[in-house]
Design a protein around this motif. Structure first.
Motif, PDB file in Angstrom:
ATOM      1  N   ARG A   1       0.816  -1.212   0.000  1.00 24.98           N
ATOM      2  CA  ARG A   1       0.000   0.000   0.000  1.00 24.98           C
ATOM      3  C   ARG A   1       0.852   1.265   0.000  1.00 24.98           C
ATOM      4  NH1 ARG A   1      -4.456  -2.972   3.319  1.00 24.98           N
ATOM      5  NH2 ARG A   1      -5.577  -3.795   1.527  1.00 24.98           N
ATOM      6  N   LYS A   2       2.008   1.160  -0.634  1.00 26.17           N
ATOM      7  CA  LYS A   2       2.921   2.263  -0.964  1.00 26.17           C
ATOM      8  C   LYS A   2       3.525   2.987   0.238  1.00 26.17           C
ATOM      9  CE  LYS A   2       2.050   1.813  -5.382  1.00 26.17           C
ATOM     10  NZ  LYS A   2       2.981   1.344  -6.342  1.00 26.17           N
ATOM     11  N   ASN A   3       2.696   3.468   1.175  1.00 21.53           N
ATOM     12  CA  ASN A   3       3.183   4.274   2.291  1.00 21.53           C
ATOM     13  C   ASN A   3       2.507   3.843   3.581  1.00 21.53           C
ATOM     14  OD1 ASN A   3       4.706   6.407   0.682  1.00 21.53           O
ATOM     15  ND2 ASN A   3       2.676   6.566  -0.208  1.00 21.53           N
ATOM     16  N   TYR A   4       3.210   4.018   4.688  1.00 22.49           N
ATOM     17  CA  TYR A   4       2.615   3.763   5.992  1.00 22.49           C
ATOM     18  C   TYR A   4       1.571   4.843   6.243  1.00 22.49           C
ATOM     19  CZ  TYR A   4       2.215   3.191  11.041  1.00 22.49           C
ATOM     20  OH  TYR A   4       1.732   3.003  12.311  1.00 22.49           O
ATOM     21  N   ALA A   5       0.388   4.427   6.626  1.00 21.06           N
ATOM     22  CA  ALA A   5      -0.696   5.382   6.858  1.00 21.06           C
ATOM     23  C   ALA A   5      -0.464   6.149   8.150  1.00 21.06           C
ATOM     24  CB  ALA A   5      -2.025   4.651   6.934  1.00 21.06           C
ATOM     25  N   GLY A   6      -0.911   7.374   8.149  1.00 22.19           N
ATOM     26  CA  GLY A   6      -0.903   8.197   9.347  1.00 22.19           C
ATOM     27  C   GLY A   6      -2.211   8.952   9.403  1.00 22.19           C
ATOM     28  N   LYS A   7      -2.512   9.485  10.556  1.00 21.80           N
ATOM     29  CA  LYS A   7      -3.738  10.264  10.703  1.00 21.80           C
ATOM     30  C   LYS A   7      -3.729  11.393   9.679  1.00 21.80           C
ATOM     31  CE  LYS A   7      -6.552  12.602  14.108  1.00 21.80           C
ATOM     32  NZ  LYS A   7      -6.642  13.046  15.511  1.00 21.80           N
ATOM     33  N   GLY A   8      -4.826  11.534   8.952  1.00 19.52           N
ATOM     34  CA  GLY A   8      -4.929  12.556   7.925  1.00 19.52           C
ATOM     35  C   GLY A   8      -4.563  12.085   6.530  1.00 19.52           C
ATOM     36  N   TYR A   9      -3.940  10.922   6.424  1.00 16.46           N
ATOM     37  CA  TYR A   9      -3.618  10.364   5.107  1.00 16.46           C
ATOM     38  C   TYR A   9      -4.910   9.995   4.386  1.00 16.46           C
ATOM     39  CZ  TYR A   9       1.462   9.818   5.560  1.00 16.46           C
ATOM     40  OH  TYR A   9       2.809  10.035   5.660  1.00 16.46           O
ATOM     41  N   ILE A  10      -4.788   9.767   3.097  1.00 18.94           N
ATOM     42  CA  ILE A  10      -5.905   9.334   2.266  1.00 18.94           C
ATOM     43  C   ILE A  10      -5.661   7.875   1.867  1.00 18.94           C
ATOM     44  CG2 ILE A  10      -7.144   9.723   0.083  1.00 18.94           C
ATOM     45  CD1 ILE A  10      -7.264  12.096   2.108  1.00 18.94           C
ATOM     46  N   TYR A  11      -6.732   7.074   1.896  1.00 19.25           N
ATOM     47  CA  TYR A  11      -6.635   5.722   1.349  1.00 19.25           C
ATOM     48  C   TYR A  11      -7.295   5.737  -0.015  1.00 19.25           C
ATOM     49  CZ  TYR A  11      -7.249   0.885   0.250  1.00 19.25           C
ATOM     50  OH  TYR A  11      -7.214  -0.311  -0.407  1.00 19.25           O
ATOM     51  N   ASP A  12      -6.534   5.409  -1.037  1.00 18.53           N
ATOM     52  CA  ASP A  12      -7.023   5.385  -2.410  1.00 18.53           C
ATOM     53  C   ASP A  12      -7.251   3.929  -2.806  1.00 18.53           C
ATOM     54  OD1 ASP A  12      -7.113   5.293  -5.280  1.00 18.53           O
ATOM     55  OD2 ASP A  12      -6.185   7.279  -5.327  1.00 18.53           O
ATOM     56  N   GLU A  13      -8.508   3.551  -2.894  1.00 23.01           N
ATOM     57  CA  GLU A  13      -8.857   2.164  -3.194  1.00 23.01           C
ATOM     58  C   GLU A  13      -8.395   1.746  -4.589  1.00 23.01           C
ATOM     59  OE1 GLU A  13     -12.870  -0.562  -3.144  1.00 23.01           O
ATOM     60  OE2 GLU A  13     -12.781   1.195  -1.855  1.00 23.01           O
ATOM     61  N   ASP A  14      -8.500   2.643  -5.568  1.00 26.34           N
ATOM     62  CA  ASP A  14      -8.088   2.308  -6.934  1.00 26.34           C
ATOM     63  C   ASP A  14      -6.586   2.042  -7.017  1.00 26.34           C
ATOM     64  OD1 ASP A  14     -10.704   2.585  -7.862  1.00 26.34           O
ATOM     65  OD2 ASP A  14     -10.418   4.702  -8.365  1.00 26.34           O
ATOM     66  N   ARG A  15      -5.808   2.827  -6.319  1.00 24.52           N
ATOM     67  CA  ARG A  15      -4.349   2.652  -6.332  1.00 24.52           C
ATOM     68  C   ARG A  15      -3.887   1.658  -5.276  1.00 24.52           C
ATOM     69  NH1 ARG A  15      -4.958   8.305  -7.290  1.00 24.52           N
ATOM     70  NH2 ARG A  15      -4.022   8.900  -9.277  1.00 24.52           N
ATOM     71  N   GLU A  16      -4.829   1.306  -4.370  1.00 27.30           N
ATOM     72  CA  GLU A  16      -4.489   0.405  -3.270  1.00 27.30           C
ATOM     73  C   GLU A  16      -3.293   0.979  -2.511  1.00 27.30           C
ATOM     74  OE1 GLU A  16      -4.901  -3.156  -1.045  1.00 27.30           O
ATOM     75  OE2 GLU A  16      -6.380  -2.138  -2.230  1.00 27.30           O
ATOM     76  N   ALA A  17      -3.439   2.284  -2.122  1.00 28.37           N
ATOM     77  CA  ALA A  17      -2.320   3.001  -1.526  1.00 28.37           C
ATOM     78  C   ALA A  17      -2.788   4.057  -0.526  1.00 28.37           C
ATOM     79  CB  ALA A  17      -1.514   3.686  -2.624  1.00 28.37           C
ATOM     80  N   PHE A  18      -1.882   4.365   0.409  1.00 24.81           N
ATOM     81  CA  PHE A  18      -2.058   5.485   1.330  1.00 24.81           C
ATOM     82  C   PHE A  18      -1.138   6.611   0.891  1.00 24.81           C
ATOM     83  CE2 PHE A  18      -3.109   1.865   4.131  1.00 24.81           C
ATOM     84  CZ  PHE A  18      -4.318   2.305   4.640  1.00 24.81           C
ATOM     85  N   TYR A  19      -1.634   7.847   0.970  1.00 25.72           N
ATOM     86  CA  TYR A  19      -0.766   8.996   0.714  1.00 25.72           C
ATOM     87  C   TYR A  19      -1.334  10.234   1.394  1.00 25.72           C
ATOM     88  CZ  TYR A  19      -4.066   9.461  -3.237  1.00 25.72           C
ATOM     89  OH  TYR A  19      -5.190   9.519  -4.027  1.00 25.72           O
TER      90      TYR A  19
END
Length: 127
Positions: free
Chosen positions: A59-77
């Motif tokens: 999922r590309k990046n470790y999630a943090g509060k305020g991050y976005i989860y993008d279901e299409d990219r299967e990633a946090f940013y």
């Protein structure tokens, strides 16, 4: 420890919590994200969770509060910092339209993006 992001409105991460890896194991001893989600849903009553990797192994990046989860990219940013910045599809990191200069600055200086001029400017503690 496994880490799970609690996903709220607009796919925004509300919180990240740790779950013991043993909780995620199936009958064969293999960790399963779905088991962790079921565990957290039962524990908290909140249904929307996604596993995040502290080492950014998935999922590309470790999630943090305020991050976005993008279901299409299967990633946090992170949310987009400036209108002119572009999301790097490989890393899911925001990039300025002009690369940040790499020259050495004084210890009390740094580069900061200026959206108005679309350029990097030097800032210092004395300003």
């Amino acid at each position: 420890m496994a880490h799970f992001a609690k996903i709220g409105l607009n796919s925004k991460v509300i919180a990240v919590i740790k779950v013991n890896n043993e909780v995620l194991k199936d009958a064969d001893g293999v960790e399963q994200e779905s088991i962790g989600i079921d565990f957290l849903t039962k524990l908290t009553g909140y249904p929307v969770w996604k596993q995040t990797s502290y080492n950014s192994n998935f999922r590309k990046n470790y999630a943090g509060k305020g991050y976005i989860y993008d279901e299409d990219r299967e990633a946090f940013y992170l949310p987009k910092p400036y209108p002119s910045w572009i999301l790097n599809e490989t890393t899911c990191q925001w990039e300025a339209p002009i690369a940040r200069p790499t020259d050495q600055l004084e210890s009390d200086q740094w580069y900061e993006w200026n959206e108005e001029s679309n350029s990097w400017i030097i800032k210092s503690k004395t300003e």
